[in-house]
Design a protein around this motif. Sequence first.
Motif, PDB file in Angstrom:
ATOM      1  N   THR A  46       0.830  -1.216   0.000  1.00  0.00           N
ATOM      2  CA  THR A  46       0.000   0.000   0.000  1.00  0.00           C
ATOM      3  C   THR A  46       0.858   1.256   0.000  1.00  0.00           C
ATOM      4  O   THR A  46       0.561   2.224  -0.713  1.00  0.00           O
ATOM      5  N   ILE A  47       1.930   1.252   0.773  1.00  0.00           N
ATOM      6  CA  ILE A  47       2.813   2.422   0.815  1.00  0.00           C
ATOM      7  C   ILE A  47       3.497   2.641  -0.536  1.00  0.00           C
ATOM      8  O   ILE A  47       3.664   3.781  -0.983  1.00  0.00           O
ATOM      9  N   ILE A  48       3.874   1.551  -1.206  1.00  0.00           N
ATOM     10  CA  ILE A  48       4.470   1.673  -2.541  1.00  0.00           C
ATOM     11  C   ILE A  48       3.490   2.356  -3.493  1.00  0.00           C
ATOM     12  O   ILE A  48       3.849   3.290  -4.236  1.00  0.00           O
ATOM     13  N   LEU A  49       2.230   1.918  -3.485  1.00  0.00           N
ATOM     14  CA  LEU A  49       1.221   2.509  -4.376  1.00  0.00           C
ATOM     15  C   LEU A  49       0.910   3.949  -3.971  1.00  0.00           C
ATOM     16  O   LEU A  49       0.726   4.817  -4.839  1.00  0.00           O
ATOM     17  N   TYR A  50       0.858   4.205  -2.673  1.00  0.00           N
ATOM     18  CA  TYR A  50       0.607   5.561  -2.175  1.00  0.00           C
ATOM     19  C   TYR A  50       1.716   6.514  -2.633  1.00  0.00           C
ATOM     20  O   TYR A  50       1.451   7.627  -3.103  1.00  0.00           O
ATOM     21  N   PHE A  51       2.945   6.072  -2.528  1.00  0.00           N
ATOM     22  CA  PHE A  51       4.095   6.873  -2.941  1.00  0.00           C
ATOM     23  C   PHE A  51       4.069   7.099  -4.457  1.00  0.00           C
ATOM     24  O   PHE A  51       4.413   8.175  -4.945  1.00  0.00           O
ATOM     25  N   THR A  52       3.656   6.091  -5.195  1.00  0.00           N
ATOM     26  CA  THR A  52       3.598   6.194  -6.648  1.00  0.00           C
ATOM     27  C   THR A  52       2.510   7.156  -7.103  1.00  0.00           C
ATOM     28  O   THR A  52       2.725   7.990  -7.995  1.00  0.00           O
ATOM     29  N   MET A  53       1.333   7.069  -6.498  1.00  0.00           N
ATOM     30  CA  MET A  53       0.224   7.949  -6.870  1.00  0.00           C
ATOM     31  C   MET A  53       0.517   9.407  -6.529  1.00  0.00           C
ATOM     32  O   MET A  53       0.100  10.321  -7.233  1.00  0.00           O
ATOM     33  N   ASP A  54       1.252   9.616  -5.423  1.00  0.00           N
ATOM     34  CA  ASP A  54       1.706  10.955  -5.027  1.00  0.00           C
ATOM     35  C   ASP A  54       0.569  11.974  -4.967  1.00  0.00           C
ATOM     36  O   ASP A  54       0.690  13.113  -5.426  1.00  0.00           O
ATOM     37  N   LYS A  55      -0.539  11.591  -4.372  1.00  0.00           N
ATOM     38  CA  LYS A  55      -1.680  12.497  -4.218  1.00  0.00           C
ATOM     39  C   LYS A  55      -1.796  13.045  -2.798  1.00  0.00           C
ATOM     40  O   LYS A  55      -2.656  13.881  -2.517  1.00  0.00           O
TER      41      LYS A  55
END
Length: 365
Positions: A46-55
């Motif tokens: 989840t943190i990887i995706l959160y960091f990638t989305m950068d919202k």
Amino acid sequence: MSIALRITFMLTMTIALSFGFMHHFIADYNFERLHIFLFNLCTGGTIILYFTMDKGKMTKRLYAFFLLSFVYAFLAFFEYYALAIAISLILFGIVESVRNIKFSFFPWDFFTRKVPTAQKFHHASLLCLSIGLLISISAIVNQEYYTFIHSEKLTLNTFFLGFSFPVSLISLSVMFTTMHKAPNTVYRDMKVISFWTITMGVIVFFVFILFEAIYLELAISVMLFISVSCVLYLYIRLGIKEQQKAYLTSGIVFLLMTSVTGVLYILIYAYGYTDPFYRDLTITYHRTLALYGWNISGLAVICRFKDFPIMLHSGPAIALHWLIVALLAPMAFFNVSFVIPTLIAYLIFLFAVFFSKGNYRIKNF
């Protein structure tokens, strides 16, 4: 990152660690799978995706991944494999949708020197998360439904370890993001070589594990140790002197130590040491250094990436982190008396990192 989300990640990481000690209280189940899934897939993914989305906030897509990864972890733990396969396909779709927003479907950026090494590691992290979900499906099918590869190592219990790799790669991405540009060709070449040796080295290592090629495993482990040493050298020389450098330097030392424990474990297996204590001690240190040393260093920096510097003295925090990883957690695995002190110390460390006031300008970190 919102306070609620920080609390969520902090509690999930703590629950993950607590399952690592659950064998003291419930002997009928092997909680190792759940322990690692909750940390690497639920929190790390989840943190990887959160960091990638950068919202700066959780989206519906991220909430879906976080909740479904929990469902997947418990389905796999209780061996409801058909449902676990269905959930993992949905998770794969979510990861791929995020990857295709940020990067191209085919990883062309791996093969050009124009793309920074940090971006290569970031893309590789997402790609490995997707591939890891597909491979876990293959492992379940091979183990439970139709054996297409006869190997004692091709099981879900082997491949759950693969979910640690995306977290490791995103941590390396953050490290390379916080480096100065390479001043000459030698440093640029070292960056590119580090990317390829680490990413391909781990993949080849898993292949050797499947075929039980012990001495080839040993050779790859030594190569990975050298590659990680090069990354440490690059980070010491080129790392931007900010507060997060202390945490990431500590983290890469943890990673270096996992290379050492990995080699030791292979040697124990290769030379047939039968005493289970030394085998269990080595693999416990290896797992603890990887998950709660190296991986958590990167994830913590990602969660507070835009807040640094934070109102926290790095020295005591890092010392507490080493006390937990090098002493308390391994002892708690073997002795129930250390479980509560370890969880308390771990919570204190996570609370300090997640909730120290951000953007606090101080001269000495």
